[in-house]
Design a protein around this motif. Sequence first.
Motif, mmCIF file in Angstrom:
data_model
loop_
_atom_site.group_PDB
_atom_site.id
_atom_site.type_symbol
_atom_site.label_atom_id
_atom_site.label_comp_id
_atom_site.label_asym_id
_atom_site.label_seq_id
_atom_site.Cartn_x
_atom_site.Cartn_y
_atom_site.Cartn_z
ATOM 1 N N LEU A 98 0.837 -1.199 0.000
ATOM 2 C CA LEU A 98 0.000 0.000 0.000
ATOM 3 C C LEU A 98 0.873 1.251 0.000
ATOM 4 C CD1 LEU A 98 -2.418 -1.054 2.896
ATOM 5 C CD2 LEU A 98 -2.952 -1.104 0.430
ATOM 6 N N HIS A 128 0.299 5.750 -0.024
ATOM 7 C CA HIS A 128 -0.699 6.817 0.014
ATOM 8 C C HIS A 128 -0.024 8.149 -0.253
ATOM 9 C CE1 HIS A 128 1.059 7.301 3.878
ATOM 10 N NE2 HIS A 128 0.079 7.955 4.465
ATOM 11 N N THR A 146 -4.074 13.452 -3.398
ATOM 12 C CA THR A 146 -4.810 13.316 -4.657
ATOM 13 C C THR A 146 -4.327 14.344 -5.674
ATOM 14 O OG1 THR A 146 -6.502 14.761 -3.735
ATOM 15 C CG2 THR A 146 -6.913 12.388 -3.624
ATOM 16 N N PHE A 174 0.792 10.223 -8.318
ATOM 17 C CA PHE A 174 -0.315 9.381 -7.867
ATOM 18 C C PHE A 174 -1.405 9.276 -8.923
ATOM 19 C CE2 PHE A 174 -0.233 7.471 -3.717
ATOM 20 C CZ PHE A 174 1.000 7.898 -3.270
ATOM 21 N N GLN A 197 -6.476 1.637 -7.450
ATOM 22 C CA GLN A 197 -6.969 2.528 -6.409
ATOM 23 C C GLN A 197 -7.698 1.734 -5.332
ATOM 24 O OE1 GLN A 197 -8.371 5.836 -8.528
ATOM 25 N NE2 GLN A 197 -7.685 7.228 -6.901
ATOM 26 N N LYS A 214 -10.308 1.460 1.889
ATOM 27 C CA LYS A 214 -9.424 2.624 2.006
ATOM 28 C C LYS A 214 -9.239 3.012 3.477
ATOM 29 C CE LYS A 214 -8.940 7.446 0.512
ATOM 30 N NZ LYS A 214 -9.488 8.516 -0.355
ATOM 31 N N LEU A 224 -5.635 3.113 5.251
ATOM 32 C CA LEU A 224 -5.078 4.297 5.920
ATOM 33 C C LEU A 224 -4.694 3.960 7.356
ATOM 34 C CD1 LEU A 224 -7.419 7.143 4.585
ATOM 35 C CD2 LEU A 224 -4.951 6.901 4.171
ATOM 36 N N LEU A 273 -1.477 1.860 7.167
ATOM 37 C CA LEU A 273 -0.289 2.656 6.832
ATOM 38 C C LEU A 273 0.255 3.355 8.069
ATOM 39 C CD1 LEU A 273 -1.572 3.829 3.380
ATOM 40 C CD2 LEU A 273 0.770 2.995 3.723
ATOM 41 N N ALA A 316 -9.349 12.285 4.502
ATOM 42 C CA ALA A 316 -9.343 11.037 3.723
ATOM 43 C C ALA A 316 -9.605 11.329 2.250
ATOM 44 C CB ALA A 316 -10.388 10.069 4.279
ATOM 45 N N THR A 357 -6.634 12.239 0.282
ATOM 46 C CA THR A 357 -5.581 11.230 0.257
ATOM 47 C C THR A 357 -5.941 10.134 -0.739
ATOM 48 O OG1 THR A 357 -5.219 11.664 2.612
ATOM 49 C CG2 THR A 357 -4.199 9.680 1.693
ATOM 50 N N SER A 358 -4.987 9.822 -1.603
ATOM 51 C CA SER A 358 -5.157 8.726 -2.542
ATOM 52 C C SER A 358 -4.417 7.513 -1.986
ATOM 53 C CB SER A 358 -4.564 9.145 -3.895
ATOM 54 O OG SER A 358 -4.580 8.069 -4.803
ATOM 55 N N VAL A 359 -5.082 6.370 -1.993
ATOM 56 C CA VAL A 359 -4.448 5.128 -1.537
ATOM 57 C C VAL A 359 -4.419 4.155 -2.706
ATOM 58 C CG1 VAL A 359 -4.535 3.199 0.085
ATOM 59 C CG2 VAL A 359 -5.260 5.477 0.825
#
Lengths: 225, 225
Positions: free
Chosen positions: B66, B68, B71, B76, B119, B125, B129, B132, B151, B154-156
């Motif tokens: 993973l 993160h 965005t 990313f 994604q 997600k 998070l 992580l 959240a 944030t891109s995961v």
Amino acid sequence: VTQGDTPSTGSTPNTQIRRLPERQVHDRAALDALLDAALVAQVAVVDEGRPYVVPLAFARDGDRLLVHGSTASRAFRVLAQGVRTCVSVTVLDAVVVARSQFHSSMNYRSAMVLGAFAQVVGEDKDHALHLLTARLLPGVDWQRPPSRKEAAQTSVLALALAQWSVKASAEDSPQDDPSDIDAPVWAGVVPLTHTWGSPRPAPDLPAGVDRATPRAILDWPQGRA
Amino acid sequence: VTQGDTPSTGSTPNTQIRRLPERQVHDRAALDALLDAALVAQVAVVDEGRPYVVPLAFARDGDRLLVHGSTASRAFRVLAQGVRTCVSVTVLDAVVVARSQFHSSMNYRSAMVLGAFAQVVGEDKDHALHLLTARLLPGVDWQRPPSRKEAAQTSVLALALAQWSVKASAEDSPQDDPSDIDAPVWAGVVPLTHTWGSPRPAPDLPAGVDRATPRAILDWPQGRA
């Protein structure tokens, strides 16, 4: 990310950092200090359209970055053709424990160098091989230099330090939201240190050779990573 | 390097190591141990035909890796499109001082993971998070979790641990040529250690909050790098 020229400042569109631009460092001395502290570079190779990242020992030699490897290495053969590459060098300095998960982070120094490697040959190759050893093993001046055969098996490549960027985060304290500051919890910075352990002499040192660690090695700078 | 399928063993043509195959490790436990010790991954992104390598915090979650980030990050956004990538994770363990420059080297553990990120959304997600943070800050269970807005910023992304390779060098003693062993010089291995320094509490901790380092942080495993 768009194409740019290659001025000596290193500030070109390709190396402009869009996210968190306040973390970008424009100081060439910061680049040199990071490259001289780090022991490994992560080098991008695109081979038949697929990206690979290979970790390589490296050394800075003035305005260029040197790497060496086996002439039998596929990555070296591809890089030697002068294809576009990206070299990433990162040293971690601390973990930042914020009151919120969102603001927790790492302190780090990171460099990106763009360009294309060129093969180093002749006397310049001898100089480069010497310098690669001198950077890895400062002050160690008693080793047998490469034989002609060993040098012939080794490929040396150089990348100009022309297009580069440095990002660094060095928070003394977590950057929490004001509304989180009064939370009744611990927050702070936990340094990550990179130090030399106790050297172990080779078990097969001949009788008569001092097993004590040579002064030059005791004097190695700390913080290499 | 040619195309291969994606079996769970990780042993495919794309990740076969051609140079020094004796250094290749086929043990999935070795991959997991390295990924769980390292704090940063170097991730390849090919953007408009040009390769970039970006250092990213990451966490292993079972059979996936993973990462993160914002965005707003270009890297990313490109990775989220499912383009081919390569993730490189390296930890340095020692410098090997041989009698010859040629046989001097580093002890290291290095992993390469090939594939494409996807994604991570929804409840997965939230789980990602949380994980992580838990990997970066083990045992730290007092932080404010991400708000809906945090959240959303944030891109995961997740990458399957399907195509991978691990290389490691762990020389107890320099591998010198027999003809060099009798040289009257020191040779040996100098360990590089990665340890936590003294935590510094945030200067703005409210009155009444214990400034002493929490037990969970004192218990963090050493050797992370």
